[in-house]
Design a protein around this motif. Structure first.
Motif, PDB file in Angstrom:
ATOM      1  N   UNK A  53     100.885 -39.395  16.064  1.00  0.00           N
ATOM      2  CA  UNK A  53      99.433 -39.598  15.994  1.00  0.00           C
ATOM      3  C   UNK A  53      99.050 -39.941  14.553  1.00  0.00           C
ATOM      4  N   UNK A  54      99.751 -40.926  13.989  1.00  0.00           N
ATOM      5  CA  UNK A  54      99.734 -41.136  12.532  1.00  0.00           C
ATOM      6  C   UNK A  54      98.815 -42.262  12.082  1.00  0.00           C
ATOM      7  N   UNK A  55      97.836 -42.631  12.892  1.00  0.00           N
ATOM      8  CA  UNK A  55      96.987 -43.764  12.506  1.00  0.00           C
ATOM      9  C   UNK A  55      96.333 -43.547  11.139  1.00  0.00           C
ATOM     10  N   UNK A  56      96.029 -42.286  10.814  1.00  0.00           N
ATOM     11  CA  UNK A  56      95.370 -42.000   9.535  1.00  0.00           C
ATOM     12  C   UNK A  56      96.261 -42.357   8.340  1.00  0.00           C
ATOM     13  N   UNK A  57      97.586 -42.443   8.575  1.00  0.00           N
ATOM     14  CA  UNK A  57      98.516 -42.676   7.460  1.00  0.00           C
ATOM     15  C   UNK A  57      99.070 -44.093   7.428  1.00  0.00           C
ATOM     16  N   UNK A  58      98.933 -44.789   8.543  1.00  0.00           N
ATOM     17  CA  UNK A  58      99.740 -45.996   8.713  1.00  0.00           C
ATOM     18  C   UNK A  58      99.399 -47.100   7.704  1.00  0.00           C
ATOM     19  N   UNK A  59      98.155 -47.166   7.243  1.00  0.00           N
ATOM     20  CA  UNK A  59      97.817 -48.217   6.284  1.00  0.00           C
ATOM     21  C   UNK A  59      97.910 -47.753   4.828  1.00  0.00           C
ATOM     22  N   UNK A  60      98.350 -46.522   4.599  1.00  0.00           N
ATOM     23  CA  UNK A  60      98.511 -46.046   3.215  1.00  0.00           C
ATOM     24  C   UNK A  60      99.688 -46.754   2.546  1.00  0.00           C
ATOM     25  N   UNK A  61      99.619 -46.962   1.216  1.00  0.00           N
ATOM     26  CA  UNK A  61     100.741 -47.629   0.524  1.00  0.00           C
ATOM     27  C   UNK A  61     102.051 -46.869   0.732  1.00  0.00           C
ATOM     28  N   UNK A  62     103.108 -47.620   0.930  1.00  0.00           N
ATOM     29  CA  UNK A  62     104.402 -47.029   1.283  1.00  0.00           C
ATOM     30  C   UNK A  62     104.930 -46.104   0.175  1.00  0.00           C
ATOM     31  N   UNK A  63     104.781 -46.542  -1.101  1.00  0.00           N
ATOM     32  CA  UNK A  63     105.305 -45.723  -2.222  1.00  0.00           C
ATOM     33  C   UNK A  63     104.619 -44.367  -2.264  1.00  0.00           C
ATOM     34  N   UNK A  64     103.308 -44.427  -2.049  1.00  0.00           N
ATOM     35  CA  UNK A  64     102.524 -43.183  -2.099  1.00  0.00           C
ATOM     36  C   UNK A  64     102.961 -42.242  -0.955  1.00  0.00           C
ATOM     37  N   UNK A  65     103.129 -42.827   0.235  1.00  0.00           N
ATOM     38  CA  UNK A  65     103.555 -42.015   1.384  1.00  0.00           C
ATOM     39  C   UNK A  65     104.913 -41.367   1.115  1.00  0.00           C
ATOM     40  N   UNK A  66     105.857 -42.190   0.625  1.00  0.00           N
ATOM     41  CA  UNK A  66     107.219 -41.668   0.392  1.00  0.00           C
ATOM     42  C   UNK A  66     107.168 -40.528  -0.627  1.00  0.00           C
ATOM     43  N   UNK A  67     106.410 -40.719  -1.701  1.00  0.00           N
ATOM     44  CA  UNK A  67     106.365 -39.694  -2.760  1.00  0.00           C
ATOM     45  C   UNK A  67     105.728 -38.405  -2.234  1.00  0.00           C
ATOM     46  N   UNK A  68     104.610 -38.549  -1.512  1.00  0.00           N
ATOM     47  CA  UNK A  68     103.921 -37.348  -1.006  1.00  0.00           C
ATOM     48  C   UNK A  68     104.778 -36.588  -0.005  1.00  0.00           C
ATOM     49  N   UNK A  69     105.434 -37.352   0.858  1.00  0.00           N
ATOM     50  CA  UNK A  69     106.221 -36.684   1.908  1.00  0.00           C
ATOM     51  C   UNK A  69     107.484 -36.064   1.304  1.00  0.00           C
ATOM     52  N   UNK A  70     108.082 -36.768   0.331  1.00  0.00           N
ATOM     53  CA  UNK A  70     109.257 -36.162  -0.314  1.00  0.00           C
ATOM     54  C   UNK A  70     108.869 -34.848  -1.017  1.00  0.00           C
ATOM     55  N   UNK A  71     107.687 -34.818  -1.598  1.00  0.00           N
ATOM     56  CA  UNK A  71     107.206 -33.599  -2.252  1.00  0.00           C
ATOM     57  C   UNK A  71     107.270 -32.427  -1.254  1.00  0.00           C
ATOM     58  N   UNK A  72     106.836 -32.688  -0.024  1.00  0.00           N
ATOM     59  CA  UNK A  72     106.869 -31.635   1.002  1.00  0.00           C
ATOM     60  C   UNK A  72     108.319 -31.309   1.405  1.00  0.00           C
ATOM     61  N   UNK A  73     109.144 -32.358   1.563  1.00  0.00           N
ATOM     62  CA  UNK A  73     110.540 -32.115   1.975  1.00  0.00           C
ATOM     63  C   UNK A  73     111.248 -31.283   0.907  1.00  0.00           C
ATOM     64  N   UNK A  74     111.017 -31.620  -0.363  1.00  0.00           N
ATOM     65  CA  UNK A  74     111.678 -30.886  -1.452  1.00  0.00           C
ATOM     66  C   UNK A  74     111.254 -29.415  -1.413  1.00  0.00           C
TER      67      UNK A  74
END
Ligand SMILES: Cc1cc2nc3c(=O)[nH]c(=O)nc-3n(C[C@H](O)[C@H](O)[C@H](O)COP(=O)(O)OP(=O)(O)OC[C@H]3O[C@@H](n4cnc5c(N)ncnc54)[C@H](O)[C@@H]3O)c2cc1C
Length: 428
Positions: A320-341
């Motif tokens: 249900x990721x429509x809120x994220x789908x148009x966000x810049x890819x670099x920003x998404x990767x960095x934010x999500x990695x922050x959570x994974x770490x």
């Protein structure tokens, strides 16, 4: 509709399962696929950035998905699934740091609920009964109308489970689809809830063994054949207009359209289909998981919903990721990695990553969209439909796609697609 050749359009799970079922019953089948690869929304590919084969998205099955498992048995691939042998779900709360494991008892009686130590931390027995409301509401009700969508257990169990299973916010998703899903899984006991996933990638489990099965039986998948139009005479389809060639249909030939709804609508005039969709986001990080990382981790109070661990990478799924789908890819990767770490204790430095955005991953599982799903039968005597968006009674899942493929195959086998005007989903 029986006898002759069956032309199956689309080599997704629905098309392939129809093909396997027909071949098993001695029918002649040709599969036509527009792309250069099979699998559709359930595919693996060699990612040029990471240099390894990855999936478009992590796909979870449950052991109660009987038709999907039957399909895997037929193509000899059930053994490729990761199966913990029990209904075990590990969870983490990113905000509070709490961890817990749901370990559902195998039988139908949910003994685990009555044991406070086995419940989700901070929850009480009554909250586990909340979904009962979805069983008594009519087909136009949402989950939001059928059960209380707040409180600790909603946040820690019902919301993550239902969001990923229906790929739609539970507040607006269909109570009827949720009831069907729960009937076949949680209500059937832990033995129907073992979490299963393709340990070596989607293609190794769901696609390549099916292509091997077809090839071994002399059936081919013709890649790069996009169906542009179907020509009809009276109540029958008489030819298929492919890019680049035309396929005439003999008197005994039949067609199964296993394409997405927006394509089916172009090919079959007057067809009503779901027309609202929800996205799914997957982020793959090329780094070995730390020792002891669960194969699947549900995460709450975070952007991440599920964290899958493979030997060479960690992979995040957000439904249900429509809120994220148009966000810049670099920003998404960095934010999500922050959570994974934070969840894994791995270093904060961003490892090599890839994001796969599936904008139309599934139809929106709302009551209104569910009502637009057509029957497998069409108004044409030799044309049937398959796909996770056909009226299977289930949300858009592999189980639903296989069920639709099997149903289309049985229509072809029985020759029972005589027009039934009352039951059709055509607006004209
Ligand atoms: C990221 C993601 C995660 C998911 N997670 C899960 C999960 O955890 N569990 C689960 O059960 N399900 C999950 N799903 C849903 C599951 O993938 C789908 O339900 C299933 O793959 C649908 O299969 P299908 O055959 O109905 O459709 P599709 O996969 O869309 O197949 C249609 C095929 O038709 C072809 N085609 C289109 N037009 C033409 C044409 N004109 N001529 C010829 N061929 C054509 C396409 O190329 C495609 O190969 C997920 C889906 C996505 C995208």
């Amino acid at each position: 509709m029986n006898g002759g050749v069956t032309h199956i359009i689309g080599a997704g799970i629905a098309g392939l399962s129809a093909a396997v079922r027909l071949i098993d019953s001695g029918r002649e089948v040709i599969v036509h696929e527009a792309a250069a690869f099979a699998g559709g929304r359930c595919r693996s590919y060699l990612d040029p950035t990471l240099g390894v084969v990855i999936d478009n998205g992590n796909h979870l099955l449950l052991s109660g998905n009987h038709e999907a498992l039957d399909y895997l048995d037929r193509i000899g691939a059930r053994g490729t699934l990761h199966d913990p042998g029990a209904a075990i779900f590990d969870f983490a709360d990113l905000e509070s740091g709490e961890r817990w494991r749901l370990d559902l008892s195998e039988g139908r009686i949910p003994w685990w609920m009555f044991d406070r130590k086995k419940r989700v931390p901070g929850t009480v027995l009554g909250e586990y009964l909340a979904p009962l409301g979805v069983f008594v509401k009519g087909s136009s009700a949402t989950v939001g109308q059928a059960m209380r969508c707040e409180g600790p257990l909603y946040e820690r169990l019902w919301r993550p489970l239902l969001t990923s299973a229906l790929n739609t916010d539970p507040l607006e998703s269909s109570a009827a689809l949720t009831a069907a899903l729960l009937c076949e899984t949680l209500a059937a006991g832990g033995k129907a809830c073992h979490p299963l996933f393709a340990a070596h990638g989607l293609a190794s489990s769901f696609i390549n063994p099916a292509l091997g099965f077809l090839a071994a039986r002399g059936s081919s998948v013709r890649f790069g054949e996009r169906l542009k139009a179907v020509h009809f005479e009276g109540e029958r389809a008489v030819s298929l207009d492919f890019d680049p060639a035309q396929q005439e249909l003999g008197a005994g030939d039949s067609v199964i359209l296993g394409v997405p709804p927006w394509i089916a609508k172009e090919l079959l005039p007057g067809l009503t289909t779901p027309d609202e969709f929800r996205g799914i986001l997957n982020v793959h990080f090329q780094i070995a998981p730390p020792r002891g990382q669960p194969a699947i981790l549900g995460v709450v109070n975070a952007e991440i919903e599920w964290l899958f661990a493979f030997p060479d990478r960690l992979s995040v799924t957000i439904s249900n990721a429509d809120r994220l789908i148009d966000r810049p890819r670099d920003e998404l990767a960095a934010n999500i990695w922050h959570e994974v770490a934070a969840l894994t204790g791995l270093p904060a430095d961003l490892p090599p990553w890839q994001i796969v955005k599936e904008k139309r991953a599934t139809f929106a599982a709302t009551p209104a969209q569910n009502a637009k799903r057509p029957d497998s039968r069409t108004r044409w005597a030799n044309v049937a439909l398959a796909g996770d968006w056909i009226q299977t009674g289930l949300p858009a899942t592999i189980e639903g796609a296989v069920r639709s493929g099997y149903k289309a195959a049985s229509i072809v086998r029985s020759g029972a697609n005589a027009p039934r005007r009352r039951a059709m989903s055509f607006s004209q």
